[in-house]
Design an enzyme around this catalytic site. Structure first.
Site, PDB file in Angstrom:
ATOM      1  N   SER A  38       0.849  -1.190   0.000  1.00 57.62           N
ATOM      2  CA  SER A  38       0.000   0.000   0.000  1.00 57.62           C
ATOM      3  C   SER A  38       0.882   1.237   0.000  1.00 57.62           C
ATOM      4  CB  SER A  38      -0.889   0.003   1.242  1.00 57.62           C
ATOM      5  OG  SER A  38      -0.106   0.295   2.378  1.00 57.62           O
ATOM      6  N   LYS A  39       0.224   2.368   0.032  1.00 59.62           N
ATOM      7  CA  LYS A  39       0.962   3.634  -0.046  1.00 59.62           C
ATOM      8  C   LYS A  39       2.003   3.783   1.060  1.00 59.62           C
ATOM      9  CE  LYS A  39      -3.086   5.421  -2.154  1.00 59.62           C
ATOM     10  NZ  LYS A  39      -3.702   4.089  -1.929  1.00 59.62           N
ATOM     11  N   ARG A  40       1.787   3.103   2.148  1.00 59.41           N
ATOM     12  CA  ARG A  40       2.749   3.192   3.255  1.00 59.41           C
ATOM     13  C   ARG A  40       4.114   2.658   2.839  1.00 59.41           C
ATOM     14  NH1 ARG A  40      -0.174  -0.493   5.761  1.00 59.41           N
ATOM     15  NH2 ARG A  40       1.763  -1.386   6.518  1.00 59.41           N
TER      16      ARG A  40
END
Length: 526
Positions: A284-286
């Site tokens: 994910s964006k993390r």
RNA sequence: GCCCGCAUAGUCUAGUGGCCCAGGACGUCACCCUUUCAAGGUGAAGAUCGCGGGUUCGAAUCCCGCUGCGGGUACCA
């Protein structure tokens, strides 16, 4: 086990002659953001599988969640697919990125935007209710949340909804509906039994019906949930194979039930692996760059990303890793697809990108692709000689890992002057002192001025001779020159670099470096 | 918690009962090449094939259990 099932499936189809049935698959993105690499991965597998078998690819947009819609997302997704080189035969088309809405569609199974198929879902839901496969539910979100919490705490199956409205009296339902009371339509899941299906890469998957919840099919805003829309559309669009991500496995039994209720033949189905971050969680964006456009901005070339994505969860043999798109189409099939999730390795992607830039693409191709980055940095304008740019790229080609780093790497070829640091100029590794460096700089400036940089071998002989005269090693002379000309310690070959920079610039920079170093000495001495 | 999936080096993978005391690649380290950095070449370290039981003359490969990790558990997709 998975492969055996797969083989058995193939054999059966061959024997019954069903192999001749044309394959139709779909990409079904939700326009909720940019094209995510995970979804690009699934899409790629879908695409390769379909192209390998000569089938038809459909692009359908699943925009049934009105709250999560992101403007411009659609254009961004199709843009990402196109950049990667994944095309589709049917579905929506976007003419310009600037236009967030599809301009037109192609294919005979439209519309391909689910928001334009509302009536179909409504009718399907009603049909299910009429035939006893679904029912209206009037429960409030608050009650639902409370019930869910209670049942989960007490471990009552199914753990979500308690089927409170499942057996409401028909006339009661009609009255409340007529009164305009908000309602959803839920699937009437059998109270017991085993629901099973065959996953083309995992084999048989079976689930106890008692663990299945009466899922919402039609939301109170009139839009369908994924479960209903996906089944209705896949059937109506004559989809033969569903290749989707692993996260869909838990709800697949619901879809089986739906096909059964409608009495439709279920497409073949296979779940692809999830792409994970370094913490083993779903990417994910993390985890940094996750959208295809971010990779693009970071100087990754589409061929490399496509190739890298292809070898996550699929392999051809025990050694080949570099494949052109054509080779992938030729070789790809489900029987060599793995079922275990994989961590996305940015380092390996970068290595592969370097392979494409350094060994696979031609100089002209690399130059053309680096150009936008050089223009953006302001190093190249319409007045810049294309040949000069090409010559510069040629010099740096083998050490480019990402196109985005080309401007930084080649800056000194495009700027009039360069900046120095003491540490770079007076190389400790070459055992130089400021005094020695000054002597080298002065002597080489004269040597270069008296020679011809276009004569690479001649210049080399000249400077090696100079090193001898000064009683220094070649490196001790070459390093100060390198830094004087480029401002850095890592550069292409010295003589090629001098040639491209040109006589005048070389002499000037050698002089400038000498002058600068002298000033530094004056400052530190004073 | 419950349901489902997965399990070969740090990472991606080859492997479908003997050819495997496990092959390739990324990364790491060393050396070679060499004017620097890359690229390239050579080599090394790194896997008790998650653990425990079976089946078998023989198992990374088949079966069972366990563990670990992940996914799902929404009127999101």
């Amino acid at each position: 086990m998975a492969r055996q099932v797969c083989r058995a499936g193939k054999g059966t189809r061959t024997m019954t002659g069903e192999m001749t049935k044309p394959i139709r698959t779909r990409f079904a993105p939700s326009p909720t953001g940019d094209l995510h690499v995970g979804s690009a991965h699934t899409t790629l597998f879908n695409w390769l599988f379909t192209r390998h078998h000569g089938g038809t690819v459909v692009l359908r947009i699943e925009d049934t969640d009105r709250k999560r819609l992101v403007e411009r997302s659609l254009g961004s997704i199709t843009d990402g697919l196109t950049w990667l080189g994944l095309d589709w035969d049917e579905g929506i088309e976007i003419d310009e990125q600037a236009n967030p809405l599809p301009d037109r569609e192609r294919g005979d199974y439209g519309p391909y935007m689910q928001s334009e198929r509302q009536e179909l879902y409504r009718q399907s839901a009603e049909w299910l209710v009429e035939h006893g496969h679904a029912y209206y539910c009037f429960c409030s979100p608050e009650r639902l949340a409370q019930v869910r919490q209670e049942r989960q705490a007490k471990n009552i199956l199914p753990s979500g909804y308690d089927r409170h409205c499942r057996d409401l009296a028909p006339e009661d339902v009609q009255r409340r509906l007529a009164a305009g009371e908000g309602a959803v339509v839920r699937l009437k899941v059998p109270l017991e039994g085993v629901i099973s299906f065959t996953d083309l890469v995992r084999g048989e998957i079976a689930v106890d019906a008692r663990t299945l919840e009466d899922a919402v099919l039609l939301k109170s805003d009139g839009f369908p949930t994924y479960h209903l829309a996906n089944v209705v559309d896949d059937h109506l669009m004559a989809i033969t194979h569903i290749l989707r991500a692993e996260e869909w496995i838990p709800t697949a039994p619901l879809h089986v039930l739906l096909y059964r209720a409608f009495d439709w033949e279920m497409p073949q189905i296979a779940h692809m692996v999830l792409l994970l971050g370094t913490d083993r969680k779903k990417l994910s964006k993390r985890h940094g760059s996750t959208s295809v456009q971010e990779f693009r901005a970071n100087g990754i070339i589409p061929e490399a990303l496509l190739n890298y994505l292809a070898i996550i969860g699929w392999s051809w043999d025990d050694k080949t890793e570099i494949f052109s798109k054509e080779e992938l189409i030729e070789k790809f099939d489900l029987d060599r697809v793995k079922a275990s999730s994989a961590i996305f390795d940015h380092q390996k992607l970068e290595w592969m990108n370097g392979q494409y830039i350094n060994h696979i693409l031609t100089l002209d191709e690399v130059t053309a692709r680096a150009l936008p980055y050089l223009r953006e940095a302001g190093f190249v304008t319409d007045d810049t000689s294309p040949d000069y740019v090409k010559t510069v790229v040629a010099l740096e080609k083998e050490r480019i890992k990402r196109l985005s780093e080309v401007p930084e790497m080649t800056a000194y070829f495009f700027t009039p002057t360069v900046e120095y640091t003491i540490d770079a100029l007076v190389s400790k590794k070459q055992k130089l002192t400021p005094e020695l460096t000054l002597r080298v700089l002065a002597a080489t400036r004269d040597a270069v001025a008296g020679g011809d940089v276009a004569d690479l071998a001649g210049m080399e002989t000249r400077l090696r001779g100079l090193a001898d005269e000064l009683g220094l090693k070649a490196g001790q002379v070459f390093m100060p020159i390198r830094v004087a000309l480029s401002g850095r310690t890592a550069t292409p070959g010295l003589f090629e670099m001098m040639h491209v920079l040109g006589q005048e610039t070389c002499v000037a920079r050698l002089g400038a470096a000498h002058e600068w170093l002298q000033e530094q000495g004056a400052v530190t001495a004073g």
